[in-house]
Design a protein around this motif. Structure first.
Motif, PDB file in Angstrom:
ATOM      1  N   GLY A 355     -25.091  68.725  70.759  1.00 51.01           N
ATOM      2  CA  GLY A 355     -24.847  67.786  71.786  1.00 51.01           C
ATOM      3  C   GLY A 355     -24.298  66.291  71.775  1.00 51.01           C
ATOM      4  O   GLY A 355     -24.590  65.482  72.526  1.00 51.01           O
ATOM      5  N   ARG A 356     -24.063  66.025  70.571  1.00 48.17           N
ATOM      6  CA  ARG A 356     -23.673  64.584  70.085  1.00 48.17           C
ATOM      7  C   ARG A 356     -22.723  63.914  70.684  1.00 48.17           C
ATOM      8  O   ARG A 356     -21.889  64.360  71.331  1.00 48.17           O
ATOM      9  CB  ARG A 356     -23.345  64.682  68.452  1.00 48.17           C
ATOM     10  CG  ARG A 356     -22.073  65.265  68.286  1.00 48.17           C
ATOM     11  CD  ARG A 356     -22.104  65.604  66.950  1.00 48.17           C
ATOM     12  NE  ARG A 356     -20.672  66.279  66.642  1.00 48.17           N
ATOM     13  CZ  ARG A 356     -20.207  67.427  66.918  1.00 48.17           C
ATOM     14  NH1 ARG A 356     -20.997  68.299  67.627  1.00 48.17           N
ATOM     15  NH2 ARG A 356     -19.039  67.952  66.637  1.00 48.17           N
ATOM     16  N   VAL A 357     -23.012  62.592  70.720  1.00 46.10           N
ATOM     17  CA  VAL A 357     -21.928  61.643  71.278  1.00 46.10           C
ATOM     18  C   VAL A 357     -21.434  61.048  69.878  1.00 46.10           C
ATOM     19  O   VAL A 357     -22.226  60.197  69.217  1.00 46.10           O
ATOM     20  CB  VAL A 357     -22.437  60.525  72.020  1.00 46.10           C
ATOM     21  CG1 VAL A 357     -21.412  59.767  72.735  1.00 46.10           C
ATOM     22  CG2 VAL A 357     -23.325  61.281  73.186  1.00 46.10           C
ATOM     23  N   SER A 358     -20.065  61.089  69.834  1.00 47.73           N
ATOM     24  CA  SER A 358     -19.438  60.602  68.607  1.00 47.73           C
ATOM     25  C   SER A 358     -18.451  59.314  68.835  1.00 47.73           C
ATOM     26  O   SER A 358     -17.843  59.326  69.630  1.00 47.73           O
ATOM     27  CB  SER A 358     -18.785  61.520  67.941  1.00 47.73           C
ATOM     28  OG  SER A 358     -19.579  62.657  67.474  1.00 47.73           O
ATOM     29  N   HIS A 404     -27.511  61.321  69.253  1.00 49.01           N
ATOM     30  CA  HIS A 404     -27.898  62.404  70.111  1.00 49.01           C
ATOM     31  C   HIS A 404     -29.539  62.154  70.074  1.00 49.01           C
ATOM     32  O   HIS A 404     -30.128  61.597  69.443  1.00 49.01           O
ATOM     33  CB  HIS A 404     -27.931  63.468  68.870  1.00 49.01           C
ATOM     34  CG  HIS A 404     -28.521  64.868  69.323  1.00 49.01           C
ATOM     35  ND1 HIS A 404     -27.761  65.526  70.489  1.00 49.01           N
ATOM     36  CD2 HIS A 404     -29.235  65.834  68.848  1.00 49.01           C
ATOM     37  CE1 HIS A 404     -28.497  66.801  70.388  1.00 49.01           C
ATOM     38  NE2 HIS A 404     -29.398  66.941  69.613  1.00 49.01           N
ATOM     39  N   GLU A 405     -29.821  62.945  71.139  1.00 48.43           N
ATOM     40  CA  GLU A 405     -31.235  63.314  71.331  1.00 48.43           C
ATOM     41  C   GLU A 405     -31.141  64.638  72.184  1.00 48.43           C
ATOM     42  O   GLU A 405     -30.389  65.132  73.237  1.00 48.43           O
ATOM     43  CB  GLU A 405     -31.720  62.256  72.280  1.00 48.43           C
ATOM     44  CG  GLU A 405     -33.140  62.072  72.588  1.00 48.43           C
ATOM     45  CD  GLU A 405     -33.886  60.904  73.196  1.00 48.43           C
ATOM     46  OE1 GLU A 405     -34.152  59.850  72.625  1.00 48.43           O
ATOM     47  OE2 GLU A 405     -34.200  60.764  74.393  1.00 48.43           O
ATOM     48  N   PRO A 409     -29.694  64.625  79.608  1.00 48.36           N
ATOM     49  CA  PRO A 409     -28.788  65.051  81.009  1.00 48.36           C
ATOM     50  C   PRO A 409     -27.189  64.449  80.464  1.00 48.36           C
ATOM     51  O   PRO A 409     -27.147  63.590  79.730  1.00 48.36           O
ATOM     52  CB  PRO A 409     -29.451  64.281  81.869  1.00 48.36           C
ATOM     53  CG  PRO A 409     -30.033  62.963  81.399  1.00 48.36           C
ATOM     54  CD  PRO A 409     -30.399  63.408  80.116  1.00 48.36           C
ATOM     55  N   PRO A 410     -26.254  65.139  80.927  1.00 48.35           N
ATOM     56  CA  PRO A 410     -24.675  64.853  80.854  1.00 48.35           C
ATOM     57  C   PRO A 410     -24.509  63.444  81.221  1.00 48.35           C
ATOM     58  O   PRO A 410     -23.539  62.982  80.719  1.00 48.35           O
ATOM     59  CB  PRO A 410     -24.192  65.889  81.845  1.00 48.35           C
ATOM     60  CG  PRO A 410     -25.188  66.781  82.395  1.00 48.35           C
ATOM     61  CD  PRO A 410     -26.494  66.219  82.215  1.00 48.35           C
ATOM     62  N   GLU A 415     -23.194  56.558  79.152  1.00 49.37           N
ATOM     63  CA  GLU A 415     -24.346  55.310  79.136  1.00 49.37           C
ATOM     64  C   GLU A 415     -24.437  54.903  77.549  1.00 49.37           C
ATOM     65  O   GLU A 415     -24.141  53.708  77.002  1.00 49.37           O
ATOM     66  CB  GLU A 415     -25.725  55.548  79.461  1.00 49.37           C
ATOM     67  CG  GLU A 415     -25.830  55.556  80.933  1.00 49.37           C
ATOM     68  CD  GLU A 415     -27.295  56.153  81.405  1.00 49.37           C
ATOM     69  OE1 GLU A 415     -28.340  55.455  80.903  1.00 49.37           O
ATOM     70  OE2 GLU A 415     -27.392  57.008  82.180  1.00 49.37           O
ATOM     71  N   VAL A 416     -24.315  55.973  76.756  1.00 49.42           N
ATOM     72  CA  VAL A 416     -24.297  55.480  75.246  1.00 49.42           C
ATOM     73  C   VAL A 416     -22.969  55.030  74.627  1.00 49.42           C
ATOM     74  O   VAL A 416     -22.878  54.140  74.202  1.00 49.42           O
ATOM     75  CB  VAL A 416     -24.472  56.898  74.439  1.00 49.42           C
ATOM     76  CG1 VAL A 416     -23.955  56.744  73.009  1.00 49.42           C
ATOM     77  CG2 VAL A 416     -25.829  57.467  74.623  1.00 49.42           C
ATOM     78  N   GLN A 417     -21.724  55.659  75.479  1.00 50.20           N
ATOM     79  CA  GLN A 417     -20.337  55.020  75.114  1.00 50.20           C
ATOM     80  C   GLN A 417     -20.440  53.467  75.742  1.00 50.20           C
ATOM     81  O   GLN A 417     -19.813  52.811  74.785  1.00 50.20           O
ATOM     82  CB  GLN A 417     -19.568  55.730  75.751  1.00 50.20           C
ATOM     83  CG  GLN A 417     -19.235  57.130  75.126  1.00 50.20           C
ATOM     84  CD  GLN A 417     -18.578  58.185  76.060  1.00 50.20           C
ATOM     85  OE1 GLN A 417     -18.099  57.974  77.298  1.00 50.20           O
ATOM     86  NE2 GLN A 417     -18.166  59.420  75.530  1.00 50.20           N
ATOM     87  N   GLN A 418     -21.029  53.352  76.582  1.00 47.87           N
ATOM     88  CA  GLN A 418     -21.019  51.849  77.191  1.00 47.87           C
ATOM     89  C   GLN A 418     -21.530  50.972  76.056  1.00 47.87           C
ATOM     90  O   GLN A 418     -20.965  49.679  75.844  1.00 47.87           O
ATOM     91  CB  GLN A 418     -21.859  51.943  78.517  1.00 47.87           C
ATOM     92  CG  GLN A 418     -21.203  50.863  79.559  1.00 47.87           C
ATOM     93  CD  GLN A 418     -21.714  50.818  80.970  1.00 47.87           C
ATOM     94  OE1 GLN A 418     -22.842  51.534  81.144  1.00 47.87           O
ATOM     95  NE2 GLN A 418     -21.167  49.996  81.849  1.00 47.87           N
TER      96      GLN A 418
END
Lengths: 478, 478
Positions: A355-358, A404-405, A409-410, A415-418
């Motif tokens: 579920g990572r944000v890259s 990643h955590e 939630p989706p 928010e991470v991208q921001q």
């Protein structure tokens, strides 16, 4: 410039599309133009997991003439087209939005010729990168572009996205590996003479305009690739460094003093290093203890004996002067492979952190350390328990950040991208170092491009593809 | 693509021009906008000796804002503009056809910053190349572009023409020396954020589109240049070779085996060698006897001791295997300078052969030998007594050919051009390797570019400069 000509989204009714597909099939035949019932189950999404619709038809050209004929018909009927290579992209650039035909280069696969005097290889765009690498090697050369997707990605896709990889510091991006491209424009005309000249100042650089345009300006059908001398010696070291100044000092000293230059300079932050060593038990720590930064340093050259001695002398100097706190020199290919396995651990992300944000961002080399600090501090302040992995190709300013955590939630990803894109924008960085814009980064492109630049891009798009037939909705924000 | 939008030549009446100049002067002031009576005697022709008219006014901006304001006004009035740098071009690209204003970057001269960590230098476009080279050197780096005109030519001109020179084999053309450019478009909008990222895939490559566009798409105002590690060792040899196969073998072996690679590979045919040694008495023959080809080989690197040993080993191997018939190794800077003096003899052409016809063409490296043979044979058949000098940078396929016979009538030059450009066209070569098209090569551009490519160039021109204000009549054939 002012936006005077935003390309209109071409939307056909299903009846109009059916007529276009009918004309394509009548002209090119059922072998080349395949209908949805005949390609059921075929995948049209890329590695970015961007959702994709099914195309209204699949075109499988065997020749440049097929591509030109297909585009002439699409131009006549106003039928939009998405070009597909190996579908290994990470920005959704090849996915189908709905209503397009897909045109795959999979049958235009093969090496046409190798010129060993001119160090050039002419290939069809659907040829996989690995095939090119192996053919170059067999002919006594190296083709330096290298990516994890080498077995599946194609030269055409590498060109469309101006692919990067680990060796950019020495050999440059994909655009530096190419002498000429042949491409079909939106109206079916063919440009590019497959010329082999390194010096050629005869008007606008259409080649570089098409490279990196992600299928929105042309369909690249063939290319003349530039081959490089094969290195006969590889020196590799794993280094622990005390601070970021030491990292940039090591880079500069290595570039200035290593006889064969620097072929890789991969920096890993301790959070990354600790995570991959803890989670991947096959990895071995090259050094004892913990350091503020880790660098994988590689130098590829011509002269095994002299190079090894120079590389050892250099490392000894850097240790003595305190630039490096500790270092391990690879004394075998197996050692080097073990070092690279730590850097290549992101290949295991899909299993380890699904579920990572890259992020694939870049900064001025001077700013990379501060950019990483700011991102990590702001992410940490908001999500104290998140896994934050930072690593990159420092020699070209490219930083990869993975956040990643479990059980996010989706809504968290945006928010991470921001946070990360916010730092990228405020520090004058690039929101896409090497993966491209595609569909995924459309919304953040304006952080790295001014309104005047976006307007100029739209004007060029409207000039070369006035009906917006080629990969509409990608790369250029509406 | 079909030609749908050939930019119209913008022709103003003298009254309309006077209104445009009045508006420019009212807005920018008499310091920036100078009238013909105030710049009488100023030169507007370049080194190609292409005749030039006087401009209707001379704009001397001090800032990017001045340039943007000037272009907004010119756009409003339909006033065409010729941008001028150091006026050292060899294709007539900066000359005035009649009715244009000239915009000189001479006051936008200076280095704004040097980033020693990121190895980047931000400069104003009017800065002379030599100033940049010296500043890079003082900061511990090298700026590798080098040309005979280094003291007069400007970075803006180098960018506008994508300048080449002797070191392209190792460092690439001007476009490879640049991280970003700032430029003013025809409507006065400013593009380019002076970014320092090496990896930056965020949409169309406007930078490379503007580089080499010879002032027809934008006015380049600033640039971020990429600096390179300073070499600490230079190895130079003068070689005599028995045949063309030996020349290409030496090139390939040197590229593969010299630890620091090849930084120059200059080939001279015996006609050239005999001529310059006979006519320039200060030159000394490095070798006894006569050879079929001469090569000046140079390798620039980091490690003086090891490099010298490797270079000597390499030359010994090449002598033993017969690739080289004879060689002289430079044992001092004076030796190396003496070798280079033979290659730099064309600087004396204006004195020695004032009525010469010169060519700057390129071919696939494989074809250079045959191309030279064909040109020489056909020229010799027609003009048995002509002086024919052939030499070039073989590593990048660039061939210079100079033809001369005393007392030729003026009609001969076009006939000589027909022969050499005929060979260039039939062998798929480039009619301009490094000098550009400008005005002088407009008629032969179609030998190196297909109708579809010329149509695409016209479409791009019309998109970015719809009124054809920027350097009209240059680069793109009517």
């Amino acid at each position: 410039m002012q936006d005077t000509a935003t390309p209109a989204a071409a939307a056909l009714t299903s009846e109009q599309s059916a007529r276009a597909v009918g004309a394509l099939r009548d002209t090119l035949g059922a072998d080349v133009v395949v209908l949805p019932a005949e390609f059921a189950g075929r995948k049209h999404a890329d590695w970015s997991r961007t959702p994709s619709a099914d195309p209204v038809a699949l075109i499988r050209p065997r020749t440049t003439e097929h591509v030109a004929t297909a585009m002439k018909i699409c131009h006549q009927y106003g039928q939009p087209v998405v070009t597909q290579g190996g579908l290994t992209g990470l920005a959704g650039g090849a996915c189908i939005l709905g209503g397009e035909v897909a045109l795959t280069l999979e049958r235009m696969n093969g090496i046409e010729s190798i010129d060993t005097v001119g160090a050039a290889m002419t290939v069809l765009a659907g040829t996989p990168l690995q095939t090119v690498q192996e053919a170059a090697d067999a002919a006594g050369f190296m083709f330096p572009l290298d990516l994890g997707a080498r077995g599946s990605c194609t030269i055409g896709g590498n060109l469309a996205t101006n692919a990067g990889g680990n060796r950019v510091i020495r050999y440059g991006m994909m655009r530096e590996q190419v002498l000429d491209v042949e491409a079909v424009l939106a109206d079916g005309s063919v440009v590019g003479g497959l010329r082999k000249m390194i010096k050629n100042n005869t008007g606008y650089d259409l080649r570089n305009l098409l490279i990196g345009s992600e299928g929105t300006l042309a369909i690249i059908t063939r290319a003349v690739l530039r081959l490089r001398p094969k290195p006969h010696a590889v020196s590799t070291a794993w280094c622990g460094l005390p601070n970021y100044d030491a990292v940039t000092t090591l880079l500069r000293e290595a570039q200035e003093r290593l006889p064969a230059g620097v072929s890789a300079f991969e920096v890993m932050w301790p959070g990354y290093y600790d995570f991959v060593l803890q989670r991947l038990h096959e990895l071995r720590a090259p050094l004892e203890g913990r350091h503020a930064y880790y660098v994988l340093l590689e130098s590829n050259g011509a002269d095994p004996e002299r190079q090894a001695a120079a590389f050892e002398d250099f490392l000894a100097d850097m240790l003595e002067s305190g630039v490096i706190a500790d270092a391990a020199l690879a004394s075998s290919e197996a050692d080097a492979a073990a070092f690279w396995a730590i850097r290549d651990a992101p290949g295991e992300y899909p299993r380890l952190i699904p579920g990572r944000v890259s992020f694939d961002v870049s900064f001025s080399i001077t700013d990379v350390g501060e950019a990483a600090n700011r991102c990590e501090a702001r992410l940490r302040a908001r999500w104290p328990n998140a896994t934050i992995l930072v690593y990159g190709h420092l020699g070209d300013g490219n930083l990869h950040i993975v956040v990643h955590e479990p059980d996010w939630p989706p809504t968290t990803a945006p928010e991470v991208q921001q946070v990360v894109y916010g730092v990228t924008g405020e520090m004058g960085g690039s929101v896409s170092a090497e993966h491209g814009i595609g569909l995924k980064k459309l919304k953040v492109l304006a952080l790295s491009r001014t309104p005047a630049e976006l307007a100029a891009m739209r004007a060029v798009k409207a000039a070369l593809d006035p009906l917006s037939l080629l990969n509409p909705g990608k790369l250029i924000p509406p």
